[in-house]
Design an enzyme around this catalytic site. Structure first.
Site, PDB file in Angstrom:
ATOM      1  N   ASN A  10       0.870  -1.182   0.000  1.00 43.25           N
ATOM      2  CA  ASN A  10       0.000   0.000   0.000  1.00 43.25           C
ATOM      3  C   ASN A  10       0.901   1.225   0.000  1.00 43.25           C
ATOM      4  OD1 ASN A  10      -1.893   1.985   0.418  1.00 43.25           O
ATOM      5  ND2 ASN A  10      -2.121   1.564   2.605  1.00 43.25           N
ATOM      6  N   LYS A  12       0.082   4.343  -0.230  1.00 41.98           N
ATOM      7  CA  LYS A  12      -0.527   5.549   0.365  1.00 41.98           C
ATOM      8  C   LYS A  12      -0.295   6.759  -0.551  1.00 41.98           C
ATOM      9  CE  LYS A  12       0.634   3.490   4.768  1.00 41.98           C
ATOM     10  NZ  LYS A  12       0.394   3.583   6.173  1.00 41.98           N
ATOM     11  N   HIS A  96      -9.332   1.290   4.579  1.00 44.52           N
ATOM     12  CA  HIS A  96      -8.044   1.411   5.274  1.00 44.52           C
ATOM     13  C   HIS A  96      -8.225   2.339   6.474  1.00 44.52           C
ATOM     14  CE1 HIS A  96      -3.906   2.531   6.150  1.00 44.52           C
ATOM     15  NE2 HIS A  96      -3.571   1.395   5.550  1.00 44.52           N
ATOM     16  N   GLU A 168      -5.578  -4.996  10.305  1.00 41.40           N
ATOM     17  CA  GLU A 168      -4.550  -3.985  10.524  1.00 41.40           C
ATOM     18  C   GLU A 168      -4.848  -3.211  11.803  1.00 41.40           C
ATOM     19  OE1 GLU A 168      -2.366  -2.958   6.676  1.00 41.40           O
ATOM     20  OE2 GLU A 168      -4.034  -1.587   6.851  1.00 41.40           O
ATOM     21  N   GLY A 174       2.415   2.025  10.568  1.00 39.84           N
ATOM     22  CA  GLY A 174       3.396   3.099  10.420  1.00 39.84           C
ATOM     23  C   GLY A 174       4.042   3.524  11.723  1.00 39.84           C
ATOM     24  N   SER A 213       3.358  -2.369  10.286  1.00 39.27           N
ATOM     25  CA  SER A 213       4.809  -2.411  10.492  1.00 39.27           C
ATOM     26  C   SER A 213       5.440  -3.751  10.103  1.00 39.27           C
ATOM     27  CB  SER A 213       5.143  -2.029  11.937  1.00 39.27           C
ATOM     28  OG  SER A 213       4.686  -0.722  12.212  1.00 39.27           O
TER      29      SER A 213
HETATM   30  C1  PEP Z   1      -0.586   0.048   5.710  1.00 42.50           C
HETATM   31  O1  PEP Z   1      -0.483   1.152   5.187  1.00 42.50           O
HETATM   32  O2  PEP Z   1      -1.571  -0.660   5.444  1.00 42.50           O
HETATM   33  C2  PEP Z   1       0.466  -0.406   6.625  1.00 42.50           C
HETATM   34  C3  PEP Z   1       0.326  -1.560   7.209  1.00 42.50           C
HETATM   35  O3  PEP Z   1       1.528   0.445   6.803  1.00 42.50           O
HETATM   36  P1  PEP Z   1       2.937   0.082   7.515  1.00 42.50           P
HETATM   37  O4  PEP Z   1       3.407  -1.235   6.934  1.00 42.50           O
HETATM   38  O5  PEP Z   1       3.853   1.206   7.141  1.00 42.50           O
HETATM   39  O6  PEP Z   1       2.678  -0.030   8.969  1.00 42.50           O
END
Ligand code: PEP
Length: 250
Positions: A10, A12, A96, A168, A174, A213
């Site tokens: 993703n 973003k 999301h 998630e 993040g 993460s």
């Molecule tokens: C995400 O944007 O769905 C995500 C899991 O981000 P990150 O891996 O940076 O935590």
């Protein structure tokens, strides 16, 4: 049939069209590596880059990061499903946590989007997850139950079977504070049970990802878990080398 592992990036609000194109060129090697490993991969760029990425590597799965549920109309700044289909996009991330947090997305609006995607035979990656406050109050399963029940309401079992759900936890996105593999498995298996209650046997086919993460160093541990079928990755999916290391370490 065994569920194939899925690693999805993703992006973003990152990468210009030129930067996305450069990644897409390199992704041909990534796809070769993933195919050899029996893993599916895909990326979700910003709207502006979707067509470029798809044309640069037509074999790579490309998802939009959002869509509107109406086909057209007075929704300034939005993009509809027919517009995505016109440029050959048939996957979309829905719900999301950044959209739920910053753009007032709810399980009800997600449901409208999922129903519209079903009508267009497009694949969703439906995101669910609890906030830190909810996690600390031990409300995770209650939150997930609402997001799954309301989000998937009215879908056909056959469509749910082809869909992807991503767990998630908001507190892990993040932040570098990834959920333990035990938490990931506990909630992914809980989601599978909820799908089983609602849709029966197709729960065995639904791919459920963990996101939050995920890095090359920890991806392997998650994917060893029984109900974790892959990962939705933000930060670590942006660089070709890091994406490559994620595939290699699965
Ligand atoms: C995400 O944007 O769905 C995500 C899991 O981000 P990150 O891996 O940076 O935590």
């Amino acid at each position: 049939m065994a569920r194939r592992k899925l690693l999805f990036g993703n992006w973003k609000m990152n990468k210009t069209i030129a930067e996305s194109k450069a990644f897409a060129k390199e992704s041909k090697k990534l796809l070769k590596l993933a195919t050899a490993k029996g893993v599916d991969i895909g990326v979700a760029p910003v709207y502006l880059s979707l067509e470029t990425v798809r044309k640069t590597n037509p074999k790579l799965t490309v998802a939009a990061e959002n869509c509107h549920f109406e086909d057209h109309g007075a929704f300034t700044g939005e993009i509809s499903i027919p517009m995505l289909k016109e440029i050959g996009i048939d996957w979309v991330i829905i719900g999301h946590s950044e959209r739920r947090t910053y753009f007032a997305e709810t399980s009800e609006t997600c449901n409208k989007k999922l129903l519209a995607l079903q009508a267009n035979n497009m694949t969703p990656i439906y995101c669910v997850g609890e906030t830190l406050k909810e996690f600390e109050a031990k409300k995770t399963k209650k939150v997930i139950e609402e997001q799954v029940k309301v989000g998937l309401k009215g879908l056909d079992a056959a469509y749910v079977a082809k869909s992807v759900i991503a767990y998630e936890p908001v507190w892990s996105i993040g932040t570098g504070k990834n959920a333990s593999k035990e938490i990931a498995e506990d909630i992914c298996s809980y989601i599978r049970k909820l799908v089983d209650k609602l849709y029966g046997n197709v729960s065995k086919n639904v791919r459920i990802l963990y996101g939050g993460s995920v890095k090359p160093e920890n991806v392997h541990a998650y994917l060893l878990e029984k109900d974790v079928d892959g990962a939705l990755v933000g930060g670590a999916s942006l660089k070709v080398d890091s994406f490559k290391a994620l595939i290699e370490n699965i």
